[in-house]
Write an enzyme that holds these catalytic residues in place. Structure first.
Site, PDB file in Angstrom:
ATOM      1  CD  GLN A  14      -2.451   1.562   2.562  1.00 46.63           C
ATOM      2  OE1 GLN A  14      -1.974   1.106   3.601  1.00 46.63           O
ATOM      3  NE2 GLN A  14      -3.459   2.400   2.565  1.00 46.63           N
ATOM      4  CB  ILE A  37       7.906 -11.690  -1.592  1.00 43.10           C
ATOM      5  CG1 ILE A  37       8.284 -13.157  -1.484  1.00 43.10           C
ATOM      6  CG2 ILE A  37       6.410 -11.469  -1.453  1.00 43.10           C
ATOM      7  CD1 ILE A  37       8.125 -13.724  -0.075  1.00 43.10           C
ATOM      8  CG  ASP A  52      11.739 -14.137   1.258  1.00 45.98           C
ATOM      9  OD1 ASP A  52      11.553 -13.310   2.182  1.00 45.98           O
ATOM     10  OD2 ASP A  52      11.520 -15.355   1.372  1.00 45.98           O
ATOM     11  CE1 TYR A 141       2.802  -4.009  11.506  1.00 40.73           C
ATOM     12  CE2 TYR A 141       1.089  -2.946  12.792  1.00 40.73           C
ATOM     13  CZ  TYR A 141       2.026  -2.902  11.785  1.00 40.73           C
ATOM     14  OH  TYR A 141       2.180  -1.749  11.048  1.00 40.73           O
TER      15      TYR A 141
END
Ligand code: AKB
Length: 318
Positions: A14, A37, A52, A141
């Protein structure tokens, strides 16, 4: 002086996709190496490399190949998705951060690390949450971002790495879609409104969260990175504020333009995450240190979002 050569991880995401475009306009398309990735859905001008962010050897190879001077490390698993597989989210968020910190240390690169309002938790003061306060997050997170901030400060103090960071609130933009976050509803709602569809909201009507318009978020990121090093007094992460609103408030703002727009509320597991986050953020350190000043509020953002999404869907349907 070396010419700026930028590598962006998570460049299809985003924020990454919009930041890549903006940086390319500023420093030249070939100076910005977009990595992710997965291949991008649409080809853009400028180099793209598959990476990655857990693969330190490939990162090292790209840094050498392109003579990178700066990394924006945007690859991460966000709050809601992280709860589905906490160990994996921890591994991805932390290991990829170590990879870029180590690369920044050994090649003397400048590094941007995105932190988040998710560093705060249930016992943090909710209103005007200060820069320095209790940080006991409720999501993996959030835990990875608290730990990440501390590691950034450690690498700065111990090895002199020029690492800079902001705590992003929810980011809203017409250019790209978010994925796996708790604030994602605030982008989806505009798309549904423009498409003439009702919106099912996974948060309750009155859940107020800090948010920031994409233009402001990109400008903040670049202004922070371009500020003279001696002005940067926070090496964990800066609080950053734009606006705060609830689903009910954004729906009412949209209805000023689209009166028959409807919203239904069906809170799910993300409600608990949102309830543990601040309602609003106090960001005086960012304002004092590098002159941060947001331009958009709910009204100006809504008008811009609706205008741009209408154009986007008209073009797609033409
Ligand atoms: C999320 O909702 O997880 C993110 C964030 C606030 O960091 N948008």
């Amino acid at each position: 002086m070396n010419q700026t050569r930028i590598l962006i991880t998570g460049a299809n995401g985003q924020i990454g996709s919009v930041l890549t475009q903006e940086l390319r306009q500023r420093v030249g398309a070939n100076q910005v190496i977009a990595t992710d990735i997965r291949d991008p859905e649409q080809k853009t001008e400028g180099p793209f490399e598959r990476l990655d962010a857990l693969d330190s050897e490939r990162l090292e190879q790209l840094i050498r190949q392109y003579e990178i001077t700066t990394i924006y490390h945007l690859a991460a698993i966000l709050s809601a998705k992280g709860e589905q597989n906490p160990r994996q989210a921890w591994q991805i968020n932390m290991e990829s951060l170590f990879n870029v910190l180590e690369a920044a240390r050994s090649h003397q690169l400048q590094l941007f690390f995105p932190s988040s309002i998710a560093v705060f938790g249930d016992n943090t003061p909710r209103r005007e949450t200060p820069q320095d306060t209790i940080m006991q997050p409720t999501t993996v997170y959030g835990i990875s971002k608290v730990a990440g901030e501390q590691w950034c400060q450690y690498y700065h103090k111990k090895y002199g790495v020029d690492v800079r960071s902001v705590r992003y609130p929810g980011i809203i933009g017409y250019q790209s879609m978010p994925g796996g976050g708790t604030t994602d509803y605030a982008v989806d709602i505009y798309h549904k409104a423009v498409l003439g569809e009702p919106f099912d909201c996974f948060l309750s009507a009155e859940t107020r969260l800090p948010m920031l318009y994409m233009d402001d978020a990109i400008r903040a990121t670049i202004e922070l990175m371009e500020a003279p090093a001696e002005q940067i007094t926070v090496r964990t992460s800066y609080n950053l504020a734009g606006m705060s609103f609830s689903p009910g408030e954004v729906a009412a703002e949209i209805q000023r333009y689209i009166p028959n727009f409807t919203i239904r509320y069906a809170p799910d597991f993300r409600q608990k995450i949102a309830d543990s986050w601040p309602n609003s953020i106090e960001d005086s350190r960012a304002r004092a240190d590098w002159n941060w000043n947001p331009e958009y509020d709910l009204a100006t953002m809504t008008s811009d979002m609706l205008e741009n999404l209408r154009l986007k869907y008209e073009v797609e349907n033409a």
